[in-house]
Design a protein around this motif. Structure first.
Motif, short mmCIF file in Angstrom:
data_model
loop_
_atom_site.label_atom_id
_atom_site.label_comp_id
_atom_site.label_asym_id
_atom_site.label_seq_id
_atom_site.Cartn_x
_atom_site.Cartn_y
_atom_site.Cartn_z
N ASN A 173 -2.48 47.39 24.59
CA ASN A 173 -3.60 46.63 24.02
C ASN A 173 -3.17 45.79 22.83
N HIS A 174 -2.06 46.19 22.18
CA HIS A 174 -1.62 45.47 20.98
C HIS A 174 -1.29 44.02 21.31
N ILE A 175 -0.63 43.77 22.39
CA ILE A 175 -0.25 42.41 22.75
C ILE A 175 -0.97 41.96 24.01
N GLY A 176 -1.14 42.86 24.97
CA GLY A 176 -1.79 42.50 26.21
C GLY A 176 -0.82 42.53 27.36
N MET A 177 -1.23 43.18 28.45
CA MET A 177 -0.35 43.31 29.60
C MET A 177 -0.03 41.96 30.22
N ASN A 178 -1.01 41.06 30.25
CA ASN A 178 -0.75 39.74 30.82
C ASN A 178 0.36 39.01 30.08
N GLY A 179 0.36 39.15 28.75
CA GLY A 179 1.42 38.53 27.96
C GLY A 179 2.79 39.10 28.30
N LYS A 180 2.86 40.42 28.48
CA LYS A 180 4.13 41.05 28.85
C LYS A 180 4.60 40.57 30.22
N LEU A 181 3.66 40.51 31.15
CA LEU A 181 4.03 40.12 32.51
C LEU A 181 4.54 38.69 32.55
N TRP A 182 3.84 37.77 31.90
CA TRP A 182 4.27 36.38 31.91
C TRP A 182 5.59 36.20 31.18
N THR A 183 5.78 36.93 30.09
CA THR A 183 7.05 36.85 29.36
C THR A 183 8.19 37.40 30.20
N MET A 184 7.91 38.48 30.94
CA MET A 184 8.94 39.05 31.81
C MET A 184 9.33 38.07 32.91
N ARG A 185 8.34 37.38 33.46
CA ARG A 185 8.64 36.35 34.47
C ARG A 185 9.47 35.23 33.86
N LEU A 186 9.15 34.89 32.62
CA LEU A 186 9.91 33.85 31.92
C LEU A 186 11.35 34.28 31.72
N VAL A 187 11.58 35.54 31.37
CA VAL A 187 12.94 36.05 31.17
C VAL A 187 13.75 35.94 32.47
N LEU A 229 -0.71 57.10 29.90
CA LEU A 229 -0.63 57.86 28.66
C LEU A 229 -1.30 57.10 27.52
N PRO A 230 -2.03 57.80 26.64
CA PRO A 230 -2.76 57.10 25.58
C PRO A 230 -1.86 56.23 24.72
N GLY A 231 -0.65 56.72 24.39
CA GLY A 231 0.25 55.92 23.55
C GLY A 231 0.59 54.60 24.16
N PHE A 232 0.80 54.61 25.50
CA PHE A 232 1.14 53.38 26.17
C PHE A 232 -0.05 52.45 26.26
N ARG A 233 -1.26 53.00 26.37
CA ARG A 233 -2.44 52.14 26.38
C ARG A 233 -2.57 51.40 25.05
N ARG A 234 -2.28 52.12 23.96
CA ARG A 234 -2.41 51.49 22.64
C ARG A 234 -1.39 50.36 22.50
N ARG A 235 -0.14 50.61 22.93
CA ARG A 235 0.86 49.55 22.84
C ARG A 235 0.47 48.37 23.71
N LEU A 293 7.75 41.33 24.67
CA LEU A 293 8.37 42.37 25.48
C LEU A 293 8.20 43.74 24.83
N VAL A 294 8.43 44.79 25.59
CA VAL A 294 8.24 46.16 25.11
C VAL A 294 9.43 46.56 24.24
#
Length: 398
Positions: free
Chosen positions: A24-38, A16-22, A204-205
């Motif tokens: 891109n704001h931080i970056g999927m790699n950042g979310k993934l690594w932070t999730m692993r950290l959690v 979905l376009p809205g999710f692509r924008r979110r 995180l999201v």
């Protein structure tokens, strides 16, 4: 069914376009690594709790039976909070609940290490169990959102980081004690480490990006969620059995020296981590049900080897196979819980995690009861039977 190259169903939310924008704001790699950290921080929290327990037994001069009743408080707290954890995730968002529960965990860990009486320790353990139960629901819900946004499976690797967090604490604790430190020092070091990791939680999201459907009020699990919960029950029960009884089995049933008997649980833990590090790629290639079925077969074979061959080495290898076989069951189940048909994701997740916690809580007790009447080998065969039944429920994780 997951096919090579992407996900279907709710995972199409990532497009979905809205999710692509979110994203891109931080970056999927950042979310993934932070999730692993959690997930790693959660592993730290659970193993520090486990390290505190034997010291509390000595400090309060508890018998094994009394310690069992004290430990029950933590499990009861975890199970009791599940419906409320799901509602909190719906109201405040999975990121906020993850951060809040982690902060409370950091506050409780040092206090647990210096609790003045067995009664205050039991109360704190109940609160800690409830806190960790909330964290478990919230971080798995957040993990499911990040997974959906990425369009690929990641839950197994998230749970691998949970196992790696536990192994990191084991190393830190061993080094600290060898250098003359105390359990209180271990608690402080790990608390500071978790707080430092929590500084990355902004990646995180947020609630506005929680793409998974949420229901605000309590809801009973439907048939699909109940099947997933029972699969989680079997996996967690096996984990509890291996944690509490593998060393005892190898020491007294296979007559291994105590320093060698601990290799059984070490093999279980290492192979569980290895399975989770490779589970996502296998699931993307072969499909989640196939990975779950193969894992069940390997786990049952491991139990058969450990119980059926009168050898300590066979026991260690057997428990390693059990860890490798069951390692991906819980991650696959949690991923599927976020997309249960006809049920809000937060309610399904809390129900599945709650039923799983019940397995971890009652499994070791059941093992002790069966072992007292028929021997520990028979108890492990009961575990094998229950894990084996999940083979026929593997379609539920598709």
């Amino acid at each position: 069914m997951v096919r090579k190259g992407g996900l279907s169903g709710p995972f199409l939310l990532a497009g979905l376009p809205g999710f692509r924008r979110r994203d891109n704001h931080i970056g999927m790699n950042g979310k993934l690594w932070t999730m692993r950290l959690v997930f790693g921080m959660a592993g730290v929290g659970i193993l520090v709790w486990a390290i505190i327990i034997p010291y509390a037994k000595i400090r309060f001069q508890l018998s094994d039976g009394e310690l069992g009743l004290v430990l029950l408080a933590g499990g009861v707290g975890g199970v009791a909070v599940m419906p409320f954890a799901g509602m909190a995730v719906a109201r405040f968002g999975s990121r906020t609940c993850t951060v809040a529960a982690t902060l409370l965990m950091c506050l409780l860990l040092p206090i647990l290490g210096v609790a003045p009486s067995v009664y205050s320790f039991t109360l704190l353990l109940f609160i800690y169990g409830a806190t960790f139960g909330t964290l478990d629901v919230a971080m798995n819900a957040q993990g499911a959102v990040v997974e959906a946004l990425s369009g690929k499976l990641h839950m197994s690797r998230f749970h691998a980081c949970y196992s790696l967090g536990m192994l990191a604490v084991a190393l830190v604790a061993s080094l600290t004690l060898k250098l003359g430190g105390t359990v209180e020092t271990i608690c402080l070091i790990c608390t500071v480490g978790v707080l430092l990791g929590l500084t990355q939680s902004f990646r995180l999201v947020p609630k506005s990006g929680d793409a998974l459907p949420a229901g605000r009020h309590f809801a009973w699990p439907n048939r699909h969620a109940l099947i997933l919960g029972l699969c989680c029950f079997a996996a967690f029960m096996t984990e509890g059995a291996a944690t509490d009884w593998s060393t005892i089995f190898l020491r007294f049933s296979r007559h291994m020296p105590i320093d060698s008997a601990t290799f059984g649980y070490a093999a279980f833990a290492v192979m569980t981590t290895l399975a989770r590090l490779t589970g996502d790629r296998l699931a993307m290639r072969l499909g989640q049900p196939a990975v779950m079925r193969m894992g069940v077969v390997v786990a049952v074979a491991g139990f058969a080897l450990a119980v059926g061959v009168d050898s300590g080495v066979a026991g260690v290898v057997g428990f390693g196979l059990v860890g490798f076989g069951t390692g991906n069951i819980a991650p696959l189940v949690f991923s599927a819980a976020a997309r249960v048909p006809g049920m809000a994701a937060n309610h399904a997740m809390s129900a599945v995690v709650g039923i799983g916690y019940a397995g971890f809580l009652t499994g070791p007790v059941m093992n002790g009861f069966v072992a007292n009447h028929s021997g520990l080998g028979s108890a492990f065969l009961v575990d094998a039977l229950l894990v084996g039944l999940t083979f026929f429920a593997a379609r539920s994780v598709a």
